[in-house]
Motif scaffolding. Structure first.
Motif, PDB file in Angstrom:
ATOM      1  N   ASP A  62       0.844  -1.192   0.000  1.00 34.72           N
ATOM      2  CA  ASP A  62       0.000   0.000   0.000  1.00 34.72           C
ATOM      3  C   ASP A  62       0.883   1.247   0.000  1.00 34.72           C
ATOM      4  O   ASP A  62       2.071   1.194   0.317  1.00 34.72           O
ATOM      5  N   VAL A  63       0.292   2.366  -0.362  1.00 28.30           N
ATOM      6  CA  VAL A  63       1.038   3.621  -0.515  1.00 28.30           C
ATOM      7  C   VAL A  63       1.745   4.024   0.773  1.00 28.30           C
ATOM      8  O   VAL A  63       2.917   4.410   0.760  1.00 28.30           O
ATOM      9  N   GLU A  64       1.054   3.952   1.883  1.00 27.34           N
ATOM     10  CA  GLU A  64       1.658   4.371   3.155  1.00 27.34           C
ATOM     11  C   GLU A  64       2.912   3.546   3.475  1.00 27.34           C
ATOM     12  O   GLU A  64       3.930   4.100   3.900  1.00 27.34           O
ATOM     13  N   THR A  65       2.865   2.258   3.253  1.00 28.50           N
ATOM     14  CA  THR A  65       4.024   1.395   3.498  1.00 28.50           C
ATOM     15  C   THR A  65       5.169   1.769   2.572  1.00 28.50           C
ATOM     16  O   THR A  65       6.329   1.839   2.990  1.00 28.50           O
ATOM     17  N   ARG A  66       4.848   2.028   1.318  1.00 27.24           N
ATOM     18  CA  ARG A  66       5.883   2.388   0.341  1.00 27.24           C
ATOM     19  C   ARG A  66       6.549   3.710   0.715  1.00 27.24           C
ATOM     20  O   ARG A  66       7.766   3.851   0.648  1.00 27.24           O
ATOM     21  N   VAL A  67       5.733   4.687   1.138  1.00 24.76           N
ATOM     22  CA  VAL A  67       6.281   5.990   1.528  1.00 24.76           C
ATOM     23  C   VAL A  67       7.157   5.861   2.765  1.00 24.76           C
ATOM     24  O   VAL A  67       8.260   6.410   2.819  1.00 24.76           O
ATOM     25  N   ARG A  68       6.685   5.109   3.763  1.00 24.61           N
ATOM     26  CA  ARG A  68       7.475   4.909   4.988  1.00 24.61           C
ATOM     27  C   ARG A  68       8.810   4.229   4.692  1.00 24.61           C
ATOM     28  O   ARG A  68       9.793   4.471   5.380  1.00 24.61           O
ATOM     29  N   ASP A  69       8.851   3.393   3.665  1.00 20.14           N
ATOM     30  CA  ASP A  69      10.098   2.729   3.286  1.00 20.14           C
ATOM     31  C   ASP A  69      11.016   3.663   2.497  1.00 20.14           C
ATOM     32  O   ASP A  69      12.232   3.645   2.665  1.00 20.14           O
ATOM     33  N   LEU A  70      10.430   4.495   1.644  1.00 17.49           N
ATOM     34  CA  LEU A  70      11.227   5.355   0.768  1.00 17.49           C
ATOM     35  C   LEU A  70      11.847   6.554   1.479  1.00 17.49           C
ATOM     36  O   LEU A  70      13.040   6.847   1.292  1.00 17.49           O
ATOM     37  N   LEU A  71      11.082   7.265   2.282  1.00 17.10           N
ATOM     38  CA  LEU A  71      11.573   8.522   2.862  1.00 17.10           C
ATOM     39  C   LEU A  71      12.895   8.399   3.613  1.00 17.10           C
ATOM     40  O   LEU A  71      13.775   9.245   3.428  1.00 17.10           O
ATOM     41  N   PRO A  72      13.102   7.392   4.442  1.00 18.14           N
ATOM     42  CA  PRO A  72      14.391   7.300   5.127  1.00 18.14           C
ATOM     43  C   PRO A  72      15.570   7.004   4.179  1.00 18.14           C
ATOM     44  O   PRO A  72      16.718   7.246   4.521  1.00 18.14           O
ATOM     45  N   ARG A  73      15.262   6.514   3.000  1.00 18.18           N
ATOM     46  CA  ARG A  73      16.314   6.216   2.015  1.00 18.18           C
ATOM     47  C   ARG A  73      16.789   7.470   1.281  1.00 18.18           C
ATOM     48  O   ARG A  73      17.842   7.482   0.670  1.00 18.18           O
ATOM     49  N   MET A  74      15.954   8.522   1.312  1.00 20.59           N
ATOM     50  CA  MET A  74      16.257   9.749   0.579  1.00 20.59           C
ATOM     51  C   MET A  74      17.057  10.717   1.442  1.00 20.59           C
ATOM     52  O   MET A  74      16.779  10.863   2.625  1.00 20.59           O
ATOM     53  N   ASN A  75      18.032  11.399   0.801  1.00 16.16           N
ATOM     54  CA  ASN A  75      18.756  12.437   1.532  1.00 16.16           C
ATOM     55  C   ASN A  75      17.982  13.760   1.391  1.00 16.16           C
ATOM     56  O   ASN A  75      16.991  13.843   0.671  1.00 16.16           O
TER      57      ASN A  75
END
Length: 80
Positions: free
Chosen positions: A15-28
């Motif tokens: 789901d979108v929320e899970t994907r966002v929670r995974d992506l944001l910490p990966r981004m600088n």
């Protein structure tokens, strides 16, 4: 991450929320700020890669005088 597994943010089954929670910490910070940028491509010209080194937030206009297929191909090239 096990070999062959894709990150959650790339998994369309998540789901979108899970994907966002995974992506944001990966981004600088620079990548996050770049998502606020609006790219303006004039006359079908692909913007300089240096302007997109940290990503892009959106492309604001379609290219006048081009078909929808040509516009889509140009947008796809910019996004890649």
């Amino acid at each position: 991450m096990e070999q062959g597994m894709i990150p959650k943010y790339k998994d369309p089954r998540e789901d979108v929320e899970t994907r966002v929670r995974d992506l944001l910490p990966r981004m600088n910070l620079e990548q996050k700020v770049a998502q606020l940028n609006c790219l303006l491509a004039v006359g079908g010209a692909i913007p300089d890669e240096r302007d997109m080194k940290n990503g892009i937030g959106q492309i604001s206009v379609l290219f006048a005088g081009q078909s929808a297929r040509e516009n889509a191909a140009c947008m796809d090239q910019i996004q890649r």
